[in-house]
Write a protein that holds these residues in place. Structure first.
Motif, PDB file in Angstrom:
ATOM      1  N   ALA A  78      40.079  67.884 -14.903  1.00  0.00           N
ATOM      2  CA  ALA A  78      41.056  67.520 -16.248  1.00  0.00           C
ATOM      3  C   ALA A  78      41.082  66.061 -16.519  1.00  0.00           C
ATOM      4  CB  ALA A  78      42.469  67.775 -15.713  1.00  0.00           C
ATOM      5  N   GLN A  79      40.675  65.271 -15.642  1.00  0.00           N
ATOM      6  CA  GLN A  79      40.369  63.729 -15.911  1.00  0.00           C
ATOM      7  C   GLN A  79      39.250  63.430 -16.529  1.00  0.00           C
ATOM      8  OE1 GLN A  79      41.617  61.908 -12.299  1.00  0.00           O
ATOM      9  NE2 GLN A  79      43.711  61.587 -13.001  1.00  0.00           N
ATOM     10  N   ARG A  80      39.205  62.496 -17.452  1.00  0.00           N
ATOM     11  CA  ARG A  80      37.933  62.099 -18.063  1.00  0.00           C
ATOM     12  C   ARG A  80      38.266  60.326 -18.304  1.00  0.00           C
ATOM     13  NH1 ARG A  80      35.123  65.828 -21.962  1.00  0.00           N
ATOM     14  NH2 ARG A  80      35.024  64.122 -23.203  1.00  0.00           N
ATOM     15  N   THR A  81      37.168  59.845 -18.328  1.00  0.00           N
ATOM     16  CA  THR A  81      36.991  58.405 -18.480  1.00  0.00           C
ATOM     17  C   THR A  81      36.742  58.141 -19.858  1.00  0.00           C
ATOM     18  OG1 THR A  81      36.784  57.690 -16.180  1.00  0.00           O
ATOM     19  CG2 THR A  81      36.089  56.152 -18.019  1.00  0.00           C
ATOM     20  N   GLU A  82      37.390  57.212 -20.943  1.00  0.00           N
ATOM     21  CA  GLU A  82      37.109  56.974 -22.276  1.00  0.00           C
ATOM     22  C   GLU A  82      37.202  55.419 -22.429  1.00  0.00           C
ATOM     23  OE1 GLU A  82      39.417  58.233 -26.274  1.00  0.00           O
ATOM     24  OE2 GLU A  82      38.621  59.930 -25.030  1.00  0.00           O
ATOM     25  N   SER A  83      36.140  55.243 -23.462  1.00  0.00           N
ATOM     26  CA  SER A  83      36.138  53.997 -23.876  1.00  0.00           C
ATOM     27  C   SER A  83      35.594  53.907 -25.249  1.00  0.00           C
ATOM     28  CB  SER A  83      35.458  52.771 -22.725  1.00  0.00           C
ATOM     29  OG  SER A  83      35.696  51.675 -23.359  1.00  0.00           O
ATOM     30  N   SER A  84      35.896  52.638 -25.746  1.00  0.00           N
ATOM     31  CA  SER A  84      35.386  52.455 -27.425  1.00  0.00           C
ATOM     32  C   SER A  84      34.659  51.190 -27.635  1.00  0.00           C
ATOM     33  CB  SER A  84      36.455  52.974 -28.299  1.00  0.00           C
ATOM     34  OG  SER A  84      37.111  54.085 -28.097  1.00  0.00           O
ATOM     35  N   ILE A  85      33.909  51.048 -28.494  1.00  0.00           N
ATOM     36  CA  ILE A  85      33.422  49.785 -29.076  1.00  0.00           C
ATOM     37  C   ILE A  85      32.893  49.907 -30.319  1.00  0.00           C
ATOM     38  CG2 ILE A  85      31.096  50.474 -28.361  1.00  0.00           C
ATOM     39  CD1 ILE A  85      30.534  47.527 -27.535  1.00  0.00           C
ATOM     40  N   VAL A  86      33.135  48.923 -31.166  1.00  0.00           N
ATOM     41  CA  VAL A  86      32.577  48.717 -32.449  1.00  0.00           C
ATOM     42  C   VAL A  86      31.350  48.225 -32.541  1.00  0.00           C
ATOM     43  CG1 VAL A  86      33.266  47.788 -34.799  1.00  0.00           C
ATOM     44  CG2 VAL A  86      35.051  48.781 -33.565  1.00  0.00           C
ATOM     45  N   ILE A  87      30.281  48.821 -33.097  1.00  0.00           N
ATOM     46  CA  ILE A  87      29.076  48.065 -33.419  1.00  0.00           C
ATOM     47  C   ILE A  87      28.696  47.869 -34.779  1.00  0.00           C
ATOM     48  CG2 ILE A  87      26.338  48.721 -32.965  1.00  0.00           C
ATOM     49  CD1 ILE A  87      27.286  50.804 -30.847  1.00  0.00           C
ATOM     50  N   PRO A  88      28.167  46.728 -35.163  1.00  0.00           N
ATOM     51  CA  PRO A  88      28.219  46.170 -36.369  1.00  0.00           C
ATOM     52  C   PRO A  88      26.841  47.118 -37.016  1.00  0.00           C
ATOM     53  CG  PRO A  88      27.501  44.386 -34.929  1.00  0.00           C
ATOM     54  CD  PRO A  88      28.029  45.571 -34.163  1.00  0.00           C
ATOM     55  N   ALA A  89      26.813  48.230 -37.206  1.00  0.00           N
ATOM     56  CA  ALA A  89      25.910  48.849 -37.819  1.00  0.00           C
ATOM     57  C   ALA A  89      26.233  50.146 -38.364  1.00  0.00           C
ATOM     58  CB  ALA A  89      24.720  49.159 -36.815  1.00  0.00           C
ATOM     59  N   SER A  90      25.501  51.043 -39.146  1.00  0.00           N
ATOM     60  CA  SER A  90      26.082  52.302 -39.748  1.00  0.00           C
ATOM     61  C   SER A  90      25.973  53.552 -38.627  1.00  0.00           C
ATOM     62  CB  SER A  90      25.056  52.545 -40.850  1.00  0.00           C
ATOM     63  OG  SER A  90      23.800  52.924 -40.230  1.00  0.00           O
ATOM     64  N   PRO A  91      26.916  54.384 -38.933  1.00  0.00           N
ATOM     65  CA  PRO A  91      26.731  55.351 -38.093  1.00  0.00           C
ATOM     66  C   PRO A  91      25.291  56.120 -37.784  1.00  0.00           C
ATOM     67  CG  PRO A  91      28.502  55.712 -39.473  1.00  0.00           C
ATOM     68  CD  PRO A  91      27.947  54.381 -39.963  1.00  0.00           C
TER      69      PRO A  91
END
Length: 146
Positions: free
Chosen positions: A2-15
């Motif tokens: 049930a548990q997950r680790t999640e994190s985000s980052i903004v990368i200065p590039a197109s998808p």
């Protein structure tokens, strides 16, 4: 699991630029410190379908196979997800990269859930997940920036 680790980052590039790095699965050992080796077992139209990895992330060391699902748009936005097909120590590994266009580039959210066959405290599993997630996001950002 049930548990997950999640994190985000903004990368200065197109998808699309970020997706190009994510899709080059064979190069993961060059920018993901915990991945020791990669073997692409099957592909569909150039997209990896099944991949064998060798991993060393703290207490979690294993060779395992993941199946990938590529749900992405032509501009690179979307989700790349995977699940465990076969593992030794690992009995589950489910994860995803969510690529979203935002002001200033692409927001990449990495979610990962891992379960192992060995007795291991939940805190140790979460620490291994966090190490994998944070290392991958930093490595991905560095690789995209070139």
């Amino acid at each position: 699991m049930a548990q997950r680790t999640e994190s985000s980052i903004v990368i200065p590039a197109s998808p699309a630029a970020v997706l190009d790095v994510v899709a080059d699965v064979a190069s993961y050992p060059e920018w993901t410190p915990e991945i020791r080796s990669v073997e692409v077992l099957s592909e569909d139209d150039g997209w990896a379908e099944q991949v064998r990895f060798s991993l060393e992330a703290g207490p979690v060391k294993d060779t395992y196979t993941l199946a990938y699902d590529w749900d992405v748009d032509e501009d690179g936005a979307g989700t790349v997800s995977w699940h465990l097909v076969e593992g030794g120590v690992l009995k589950a590994m489910d994860g995803s990269y969510l690529l979203e266009r935002v002001d200033g580039g692409t927001k990449v959210t990495y979610a990962l859930g891992v379960d192992v066959r060995l007795p291991m405290l939940g805190a140790m599993k979460r620490a291994a997940e966090k190490r994998i997630v944070e290392g991958a996001l930093q490595g991905l950002a560095g690789r995209v920036r070139g």
